[in-house]
Motif scaffolding. Structure first.
Motif, PDB file in Angstrom:
ATOM      1  N   PRO A 197       0.817  -1.220   0.000  1.00 17.51           N
ATOM      2  CA  PRO A 197       0.000   0.000   0.000  1.00 17.51           C
ATOM      3  C   PRO A 197       0.852   1.272   0.000  1.00 17.51           C
ATOM      4  CG  PRO A 197      -0.855  -1.574   1.592  1.00 17.51           C
ATOM      5  CD  PRO A 197       0.426  -2.148   1.073  1.00 17.51           C
ATOM      6  N   GLY A 198       0.476   2.192  -0.875  1.00 12.77           N
ATOM      7  CA  GLY A 198       1.174   3.471  -0.946  1.00 12.77           C
ATOM      8  C   GLY A 198       2.351   3.477  -1.901  1.00 12.77           C
ATOM      9  N   ALA A 199       2.734   2.307  -2.429  1.00  9.68           N
ATOM     10  CA  ALA A 199       3.905   2.255  -3.313  1.00  9.68           C
ATOM     11  C   ALA A 199       3.581   2.829  -4.689  1.00  9.68           C
ATOM     12  CB  ALA A 199       4.387   0.813  -3.456  1.00  9.68           C
ATOM     13  N   HIS A 200       4.517   3.607  -5.217  1.00  9.93           N
ATOM     14  CA  HIS A 200       4.386   4.134  -6.574  1.00  9.93           C
ATOM     15  C   HIS A 200       5.149   3.243  -7.534  1.00  9.93           C
ATOM     16  CE1 HIS A 200       2.458   7.965  -5.529  1.00  9.93           C
ATOM     17  NE2 HIS A 200       3.106   7.812  -4.380  1.00  9.93           N
ATOM     18  N   SER A 201       4.568   3.063  -8.721  1.00 10.79           N
ATOM     19  CA  SER A 201       5.212   2.198  -9.705  1.00 10.79           C
ATOM     20  C   SER A 201       6.167   2.991 -10.584  1.00 10.79           C
ATOM     21  CB  SER A 201       4.126   1.549 -10.572  1.00 10.79           C
ATOM     22  OG  SER A 201       4.722   0.891 -11.668  1.00 10.79           O
ATOM     23  N   VAL A 202       7.466   2.685 -10.482  1.00 15.15           N
ATOM     24  CA  VAL A 202       8.447   3.211 -11.437  1.00 15.15           C
ATOM     25  C   VAL A 202       9.378   2.057 -11.786  1.00 15.15           C
ATOM     26  CG1 VAL A 202      10.192   4.951 -11.964  1.00 15.15           C
ATOM     27  CG2 VAL A 202       8.418   5.471 -10.287  1.00 15.15           C
ATOM     28  N   PRO A 203       9.063   1.327 -12.885  1.00 19.45           N
ATOM     29  CA  PRO A 203       9.915   0.196 -13.256  1.00 19.45           C
ATOM     30  C   PRO A 203      11.387   0.612 -13.333  1.00 19.45           C
ATOM     31  CG  PRO A 203       7.932   0.227 -14.590  1.00 19.45           C
ATOM     32  CD  PRO A 203       7.927   1.499 -13.784  1.00 19.45           C
ATOM     33  N   TRP A 204      12.256  -0.273 -12.884  1.00 22.39           N
ATOM     34  CA  TRP A 204      13.690   0.053 -12.753  1.00 22.39           C
ATOM     35  C   TRP A 204      14.273   0.633 -14.031  1.00 22.39           C
ATOM     36  CZ3 TRP A 204      17.555  -2.069 -15.742  1.00 22.39           C
ATOM     37  CH2 TRP A 204      17.143  -3.098 -16.603  1.00 22.39           C
ATOM     38  N   ALA A 205      13.839   0.111 -15.200  1.00 18.88           N
ATOM     39  CA  ALA A 205      14.467   0.501 -16.474  1.00 18.88           C
ATOM     40  C   ALA A 205      14.144   1.937 -16.865  1.00 18.88           C
ATOM     41  CB  ALA A 205      14.059  -0.458 -17.589  1.00 18.88           C
ATOM     42  N   THR A 206      13.211   2.559 -16.141  1.00 18.61           N
ATOM     43  CA  THR A 206      12.912   3.970 -16.387  1.00 18.61           C
ATOM     44  C   THR A 206      14.169   4.813 -16.195  1.00 18.61           C
ATOM     45  OG1 THR A 206      10.800   3.455 -15.336  1.00 18.61           O
ATOM     46  CG2 THR A 206      11.204   5.755 -15.818  1.00 18.61           C
ATOM     47  N   ALA A 207      15.109   4.311 -15.398  1.00 18.23           N
ATOM     48  CA  ALA A 207      16.304   5.095 -15.060  1.00 18.23           C
ATOM     49  C   ALA A 207      17.429   4.987 -16.083  1.00 18.23           C
ATOM     50  CB  ALA A 207      16.830   4.661 -13.683  1.00 18.23           C
ATOM     51  N   ALA A 217      21.266  13.471 -14.990  1.00 15.47           N
ATOM     52  CA  ALA A 217      20.758  13.931 -13.693  1.00 15.47           C
ATOM     53  C   ALA A 217      19.426  14.664 -13.866  1.00 15.47           C
ATOM     54  CB  ALA A 217      21.789  14.831 -13.025  1.00 15.47           C
ATOM     55  N   ASP A 218      19.345  15.490 -14.911  1.00 15.57           N
ATOM     56  CA  ASP A 218      18.104  16.248 -15.127  1.00 15.57           C
ATOM     57  C   ASP A 218      16.922  15.317 -15.405  1.00 15.57           C
ATOM     58  OD1 ASP A 218      19.328  18.642 -14.710  1.00 15.57           O
ATOM     59  OD2 ASP A 218      19.726  19.027 -16.846  1.00 15.57           O
ATOM     60  N   GLU A 219      17.166  14.313 -16.245  1.00 18.04           N
ATOM     61  CA  GLU A 219      16.080  13.365 -16.557  1.00 18.04           C
ATOM     62  C   GLU A 219      15.660  12.587 -15.314  1.00 18.04           C
ATOM     63  OE1 GLU A 219      16.633  11.546 -20.905  1.00 18.04           O
ATOM     64  OE2 GLU A 219      18.563  11.791 -19.891  1.00 18.04           O
ATOM     65  N   LEU A 220      16.660  12.161 -14.543  1.00 13.57           N
ATOM     66  CA  LEU A 220      16.346  11.382 -13.340  1.00 13.57           C
ATOM     67  C   LEU A 220      15.585  12.233 -12.322  1.00 13.57           C
ATOM     68  CD1 LEU A 220      19.667   9.347 -12.875  1.00 13.57           C
ATOM     69  CD2 LEU A 220      17.476   8.516 -13.773  1.00 13.57           C
ATOM     70  N   ARG A 221      15.982  13.501 -12.209  1.00 10.98           N
ATOM     71  CA  ARG A 221      15.252  14.392 -11.280  1.00 10.98           C
ATOM     72  C   ARG A 221      13.784  14.498 -11.695  1.00 10.98           C
ATOM     73  NH1 ARG A 221      19.686  17.992 -11.789  1.00 10.98           N
ATOM     74  NH2 ARG A 221      21.112  17.505 -10.084  1.00 10.98           N
ATOM     75  N   LYS A 222      13.580  14.628 -13.003  1.00 12.99           N
ATOM     76  CA  LYS A 222      12.206  14.759 -13.493  1.00 12.99           C
ATOM     77  C   LYS A 222      11.390  13.510 -13.155  1.00 12.99           C
ATOM     78  CE  LYS A 222      11.864  17.508 -16.950  1.00 12.99           C
ATOM     79  NZ  LYS A 222      12.210  17.990 -18.304  1.00 12.99           N
ATOM     80  N   ILE A 223      11.999  12.332 -13.359  1.00 12.35           N
ATOM     81  CA  ILE A 223      11.276  11.079 -13.125  1.00 12.35           C
ATOM     82  C   ILE A 223      10.972  10.876 -11.636  1.00 12.35           C
ATOM     83  CG2 ILE A 223      11.455   8.553 -13.237  1.00 12.35           C
ATOM     84  CD1 ILE A 223      13.377   9.082 -15.718  1.00 12.35           C
ATOM     85  N   GLY A 227       8.397  13.609 -10.477  1.00 12.17           N
ATOM     86  CA  GLY A 227       7.347  12.626 -10.741  1.00 12.17           C
ATOM     87  C   GLY A 227       6.739  12.041  -9.481  1.00 12.17           C
ATOM     88  N   LEU A 228       7.569  11.764  -8.486  1.00 11.44           N
ATOM     89  CA  LEU A 228       7.063  11.154  -7.249  1.00 11.44           C
ATOM     90  C   LEU A 228       7.075  12.141  -6.090  1.00 11.44           C
ATOM     91  CD1 LEU A 228       8.754   7.619  -7.287  1.00 11.44           C
ATOM     92  CD2 LEU A 228       6.565   8.316  -8.250  1.00 11.44           C
ATOM     93  N   ASP A 229       7.483  13.382  -6.391  1.00  9.39           N
ATOM     94  CA  ASP A 229       7.552  14.411  -5.357  1.00  9.39           C
ATOM     95  C   ASP A 229       8.446  13.956  -4.198  1.00  9.39           C
ATOM     96  OD1 ASP A 229       7.048  16.845  -4.185  1.00  9.39           O
ATOM     97  OD2 ASP A 229       5.254  16.149  -3.130  1.00  9.39           O
ATOM     98  N   LEU A 230       9.600  13.390  -4.538  1.00 10.45           N
ATOM     99  CA  LEU A 230      10.531  12.933  -3.494  1.00 10.45           C
ATOM    100  C   LEU A 230      11.406  14.107  -3.048  1.00 10.45           C
ATOM    101  CD1 LEU A 230      11.775   9.479  -4.893  1.00 10.45           C
ATOM    102  CD2 LEU A 230       9.857   9.946  -3.354  1.00 10.45           C
ATOM    103  N   LYS A 231      11.610  14.214  -1.747  1.00  7.46           N
ATOM    104  CA  LYS A 231      12.442  15.292  -1.191  1.00  7.46           C
ATOM    105  C   LYS A 231      13.565  14.680  -0.361  1.00  7.46           C
ATOM    106  CE  LYS A 231       8.516  18.428  -0.891  1.00  7.46           C
ATOM    107  NZ  LYS A 231       7.523  17.423  -1.366  1.00  7.46           N
ATOM    108  N   THR A 232      14.604  15.489  -0.124  1.00  3.05           N
ATOM    109  CA  THR A 232      15.758  14.970   0.626  1.00  3.05           C
ATOM    110  C   THR A 232      15.377  14.602   2.057  1.00  3.05           C
ATOM    111  OG1 THR A 232      16.386  17.243   1.093  1.00  3.05           O
ATOM    112  CG2 THR A 232      17.582  16.123  -0.676  1.00  3.05           C
ATOM    113  N   THR A 233      14.287  15.142   2.544  1.00  5.80           N
ATOM    114  CA  THR A 233      13.876  14.810   3.911  1.00  5.80           C
ATOM    115  C   THR A 233      13.056  13.511   3.957  1.00  5.80           C
ATOM    116  OG1 THR A 233      12.008  16.286   3.540  1.00  5.80           O
ATOM    117  CG2 THR A 233      13.861  17.172   4.797  1.00  5.80           C
ATOM    118  N   ASP A 234      12.686  12.985   2.791  1.00  6.78           N
ATOM    119  CA  ASP A 234      11.805  11.813   2.762  1.00  6.78           C
ATOM    120  C   ASP A 234      12.530  10.527   3.146  1.00  6.78           C
ATOM    121  OD1 ASP A 234       9.476  13.066   2.076  1.00  6.78           O
ATOM    122  OD2 ASP A 234       9.758  12.793  -0.085  1.00  6.78           O
ATOM    123  N   ASP A 235      11.775   9.679   3.786  1.00  4.34           N
ATOM    124  CA  ASP A 235      12.210   8.335   4.110  1.00  4.34           C
ATOM    125  C   ASP A 235      11.624   7.445   2.995  1.00  4.34           C
ATOM    126  OD1 ASP A 235      12.985   6.127   5.465  1.00  4.34           O
ATOM    127  OD2 ASP A 235      12.027   6.693   7.361  1.00  4.34           O
TER     128      ASP A 235
END
Lengths: 291, 144
Positions: A197-207, A217-223, A227-235
């Motif tokens: 529950p709560g997991a977002h789907s980003v298949p590994w090969a997207t990277a 780096a720019d493409e990965l940041r976008k994804i 894309g997942l609204d991940l922040k440096t404070t996130d666990d």
């Protein structure tokens, strides 16, 4: 914002590897899905470290002991201050897994060779079938507090109850839960299908690019960051089926994007999909935590 | 029955890890290329979905004989070697024998030990499909 990876030194190019083939401070290590591939040809001077027969305990589902790890490194001529460069097949799945396992045992200087086995071969770099022997090195492991980069099932339960983020790096069909319903061939390993529950789907090969090298780096940041609204404070916890594809994404999040709190759940779906009483979500939405 | 296959299984099973790898590499080299008429059909319908490596199977029959063509990339030498063993051991066998391909040959040939529990399921997927295809053919009358 810089266009660089957060920790650019953790990723080396085939050219860098070629320049360091005879560097006594560097050990190239091939870790593959297929245990025979190394013996068909590998980077000259590379050691083979198998994810299954070297790094995993052969009885329990866990890693080798500290003395076994020390013996493994010693035999491969790896000292505490050796720069260990991992590469392998399947766009470095197992190379990233070995990298992660080396980090569990506290090895300081680990790198990934961009593109792995297939890229090295495709651009015509030298290969040999000669298996090198190494002068045994002195090695003393300093295992880290595992919970910094490794999540166990109870950690995952606490994680979803706290509403923290997860990345499911399996194929879309595995994520939605369709994959267990394919024809008459139930995949072995898991009794239930779907995702945590709560997991977002980003298949590994997207990277990665089609040649197996990591996207910019720019493409990965976008994804991931946008894309997942991940922040440096996130666990964050990444998982797949047995923990190898999620090591790949773990490497991307932690070293290429610099997120400090990323853990790999190596029990992954072969554990979660068999556990009694844990929550599972079907379909293409992350779903909510049970509380 | 299936003597050739049983011979290969027994041979693999007796070897140590390194010898087993070398024999698989040798076997992998012997897998015949797909006939041109089949090469264009390397699609999802012929792929074994349980296997992480792209394995394509093309079973056929000639009267009462089972014919197996297969394709596995050279970058997956263990799976390719396993496939070569199945092709060598089953292709050309009477259909009535091919349906009896033993389910435990993966264990007996030491492949579970080599690949580990988590990865050997792909090979079981290959084996199950080959057997099911043979069973389906054996149940149908030969086309004229």
């Amino acid at each position: 914002m810089s266009h660089q990876y957060a920790h650019p030194d953790m990723l080396v190019s085939p050219e860098w590897v070629e320049q360091h083939l005879n560097d006594p401070k560097v050990r190239i290590v091939e870790t593959d899905e297929d245990p025979a591939l190394y013996f068909l040809g590998h980077i000259p001077g590379a050691a083979e470290i198998g994810w299954h027969h070297h790094l995993q305990d052969q009885v329990s589902r866990t890693y080798i002991s500290v003395p076994q790890f020390e013996a493994l490194c010693s035999k491969a001529g790896i000292a505490n201050d050796t720069t260990v460069v991992f590469y392998g097949d399947n766009s470095n799945w197992w190379a990233c897994y070995a990298y992660w396992a080396f980090k569990l045992f506290g090895h300081e200087d680990c790198r990934i060779m961009n593109g792995g086995y297939a890229h090295w071969k495709a651009i015509g770099k030298p290969m040999t079938t000669e298996v090198p022997s190494f002068t045994p090195a002195r090695y003393q492991a300093h295992p880290i507090d595992q919970t910094r980069i490794r999540a166990f099932r109870d950690d995952v339960l606490a994680h979803i109850e706290a509403g923290h983020k997860l990345v499911d790096v399996r194929s879309p069909k595995e994520y939605t839960g369709e994959a267990l319903h394919m024809e008459n061939y139930p995949q072995e390993g898991s009794l239930r299908a779907g995702h945590i529950p709560g997991a977002h789907s980003v298949p590994w090969a997207t990277a990665i690019h089609p040649d197996g090298t990591f996207k910019s780096a720019d493409e990965l940041r976008k994804i991931y960051l946008e894309g997942l609204d991940l922040k440096t404070t996130d666990d964050i916890i990444a998982y797949c089926r047995i923990g190898e594809r999620s090591s790949h994404t773990w490497f991307v999040l932690k070293y290429l994007l610099g997120l400090p709190n990323v853990r790999n759940y190596d029990g992954s779906w072969t554990e979660w999909g068999n556990l009694v009483g844990v929550p599972i979500v079907r379909g293409n939405q992350p779903g909510v935590s049970p509380r | 029955m299936l003597e050739k296959l049983e011979q290969l299984v027994a041979e693999l099973g007796e070897l140590d890890r390194q010898e087993r790898i070398e024999l698989l590499i040798d076997l992998a080299r012997t897998l015949p290329p797909l006939p041109d008429r089949l090469a264009e059909f390397k699609d999802a319908a012929h792929r074994v979905p349980e296997c992480q490596s792209p394995v394509f199977l093309f079973p056929e029959r000639e009267q009462d004989t089972f014919i197996l063509h297969a394709d596995v990339p050279p970058e997956a030498p263990t799976v390719r070697g396993f496939m070569a063993m199945l092709v060598e051991g089953l292709s050309g066998a009477p259909l009535q024998e091919a349906v009896l391909v033993p389910a435990d040959l993966i264990e007996r040939s030491g492949l579970r030990e080599l690949l580990g529990m988590q990865r050997v399921s792909g090979l079981h997927g290959v084996l199950r499909r080959v057997r099911d295809m043979a069973i389906r053919m054996a149940a149908e009358p030969p086309s004229v």
